[in-house]
Design an enzyme around this catalytic site. Structure first.
Site, PDB file in Angstrom:
ATOM      1  N   ALA A  79      74.076  36.400  10.742  1.00 14.45           N
ATOM      2  CA  ALA A  79      74.927  37.047   9.739  1.00 14.45           C
ATOM      3  C   ALA A  79      75.190  38.514  10.077  1.00 14.45           C
ATOM      4  O   ALA A  79      75.162  39.386   9.198  1.00 14.45           O
ATOM      5  CB  ALA A  79      74.281  36.924   8.364  1.00 14.45           C
ATOM      6  N   HIS A  80      75.458  38.794  11.359  1.00 18.28           N
ATOM      7  CA  HIS A  80      75.811  40.146  11.793  1.00 18.28           C
ATOM      8  C   HIS A  80      77.253  40.150  12.285  1.00 18.28           C
ATOM      9  O   HIS A  80      77.701  39.181  12.924  1.00 18.28           O
ATOM     10  CB  HIS A  80      74.870  40.619  12.905  1.00 18.28           C
ATOM     11  CG  HIS A  80      73.487  40.921  12.433  1.00 18.28           C
ATOM     12  ND1 HIS A  80      73.012  42.199  12.244  1.00 18.28           N
ATOM     13  CD2 HIS A  80      72.465  40.093  12.093  1.00 18.28           C
ATOM     14  CE1 HIS A  80      71.769  42.150  11.816  1.00 18.28           C
ATOM     15  NE2 HIS A  80      71.412  40.882  11.712  1.00 18.28           N
ATOM     16  N   ASP A 110      60.293  30.945   2.942  1.00 16.77           N
ATOM     17  CA  ASP A 110      61.103  30.767   1.738  1.00 16.77           C
ATOM     18  C   ASP A 110      61.443  29.315   1.478  1.00 16.77           C
ATOM     19  O   ASP A 110      62.194  29.003   0.542  1.00 16.77           O
ATOM     20  CB  ASP A 110      62.391  31.589   1.841  1.00 16.77           C
ATOM     21  CG  ASP A 110      63.291  31.162   2.995  1.00 16.77           C
ATOM     22  OD1 ASP A 110      62.823  30.413   3.871  1.00 16.77           O
ATOM     23  OD2 ASP A 110      64.454  31.609   3.030  1.00 16.77           O
ATOM     24  N   HIS A 156      64.034  28.842   5.851  1.00 19.08           N
ATOM     25  CA  HIS A 156      64.053  29.281   7.250  1.00 19.08           C
ATOM     26  C   HIS A 156      63.159  28.439   8.151  1.00 19.08           C
ATOM     27  O   HIS A 156      63.476  28.245   9.329  1.00 19.08           O
ATOM     28  CB  HIS A 156      63.632  30.753   7.353  1.00 19.08           C
ATOM     29  CG  HIS A 156      64.715  31.731   7.054  1.00 19.08           C
ATOM     30  ND1 HIS A 156      65.150  31.986   5.777  1.00 19.08           N
ATOM     31  CD2 HIS A 156      65.462  32.528   7.877  1.00 19.08           C
ATOM     32  CE1 HIS A 156      66.114  32.888   5.813  1.00 19.08           C
ATOM     33  NE2 HIS A 156      66.329  33.226   7.069  1.00 19.08           N
ATOM     34  N   ASP A 197      63.083  39.193   4.446  1.00 22.76           N
ATOM     35  CA  ASP A 197      64.472  39.183   4.924  1.00 22.76           C
ATOM     36  C   ASP A 197      65.418  39.078   3.727  1.00 22.76           C
ATOM     37  O   ASP A 197      66.491  38.474   3.805  1.00 22.76           O
ATOM     38  CB  ASP A 197      64.712  38.046   5.921  1.00 22.76           C
ATOM     39  CG  ASP A 197      65.986  38.223   6.746  1.00 22.76           C
ATOM     40  OD1 ASP A 197      66.588  39.315   6.692  1.00 22.76           O
ATOM     41  OD2 ASP A 197      66.386  37.261   7.432  1.00 22.76           O
TER      42      ASP A 197
END
Length: 305
Positions: free
Chosen positions: A99-100, A207, A210, A232
């Site tokens: 997500a960059h 979580d 992931h 994160d």
């Protein structure tokens, strides 16, 4: 001394819960929030299990990151519990960017590293880097010399390249297994390189999204005393499902699972440290080991005592 806990021969580390990797909460992102927003996001995490944290920034154009670092230098003293900044980029692999923003990614030239360190003036504590990029090994040298913890992540590196980075002074693996080649039975990749080096800590995002519970408890068993639980967490943390932003990208959250809009690419999490400890424990990690991974291990990474 317990051989699984290599720092127990040293003075007792802080019992504070330390989050090495956190992007925001309650609608505020550390990339662009004002002081009020930063304080609200930090306060939320501190109310949900975190004692200290790094402000993680996603990849952005170099000039924007420099400007943000100068802003954060001024306000961090007013934010209780903030231990500094984590730059998750811009030195990341395009093929593993997650997500960059692809347009923000650059190679770690000496000039770029120097500009970021100068703008930071000591507040950057951690940098994630893809070691296969041109100039990465020299960048690792420069960052380590400046007292910055270097993490391998968002990388396409094979075992040997990742191992070279760790042997050069990198000592952290950003959200292990995610945004990198997996642990194959012949090609063991960055995870294998991290597992075989006693000085390397592996971040785990516990979580329930992931990593599968089997992987969580396997990592704890394979690297005892070297797992750091992290959140994160992005700006949707503490809020409901809906549409948000991470850096310059659109994110949608469904059932607490953030992904880039229109894709299945994870965009961080909506995790808190108290829940990370609970999820790790539910995966079969002992409560003591889960707590250790949220306290002593990340504290050791940042040399907090």
């Amino acid at each position: 001394m317990d051989p699984h806990r290599p720092d127990e021969a040293l003075p007792s580390p802080t019992v504070d819960v330390v989050d090495l990797h956190c992007h925001g909460a309650v609608g505020h992102s550390f990339d662009d929030a004002d002081l009020e927003g930063l304080a609200a996001a930090v306060a939320y995490h501190r109310a949900h299990g975190t004692s200290r944290l790094l402000l993680s920034l996603v990849s952005a154009p170099l000039e924007r990151t420099e400007r943000r670092l100068r802003q954060l230098r001024e306000v961090i003293p007013a934010l209780p519990g903030v231990a500094g900044v984590h730059l998750e980029g811009p030195f990341l692999a395009h093929s593993r960017r997650g997500a960059h923003d692809a347009q923000a990614l650059i190679s770690p030239t000496a000039s770029a590293v120097d500009r970021l360190l100068t703008a930071a003036d000591g507040i950057v504590r951690q940098v994630t880097i893809a070691p296969e990029l041109p100039g990465a090994m020299d960048a690792i040298d420069a960052l380590v010399s400046a007292g910055v913890t270097v993490a391998v992540g968002h990388t396409q590196a094979d075992h040997d390249t990742a191992a070279a980075a760790f042997d050069r002074g990198a000592r952290l693996l950003t959200h292990a297994f995610n945004a990198m080649p997996g642990l194959g039975h012949r090609a063991v990749g960055p995870v294998g390189a991290a597992l075989e080096r006693d000085h390397v800590v592996l971040e785990v995002v516990a979580d329930g999204v992931h990593l599968h519970p089997v992987v969580i408890r396997t990592v704890f068993a394979a690297a005892p005393g070297r797992v750091a639980l992290v959140t994160d967490a992005m700006s949707a943390t503490g809020l409901g499902d809906g549409n948000y932003r991470l850096g310059g990208l659109e994110v949608e959250v469904n059932d607490g699972r953030p992904t880039l809009t229109g894709t299945d690419i994870l965009a961080g999490s909506t995790l808190t440290m108290e829940r990370a400890i609970a999820v790790a424990t539910a995966a079969g990690v002992s409560p003591d080991d889960a707590r250790y991974a949220a306290t002593a291990v990340p504290a050791r990474v940042l040399d907090i005592r």
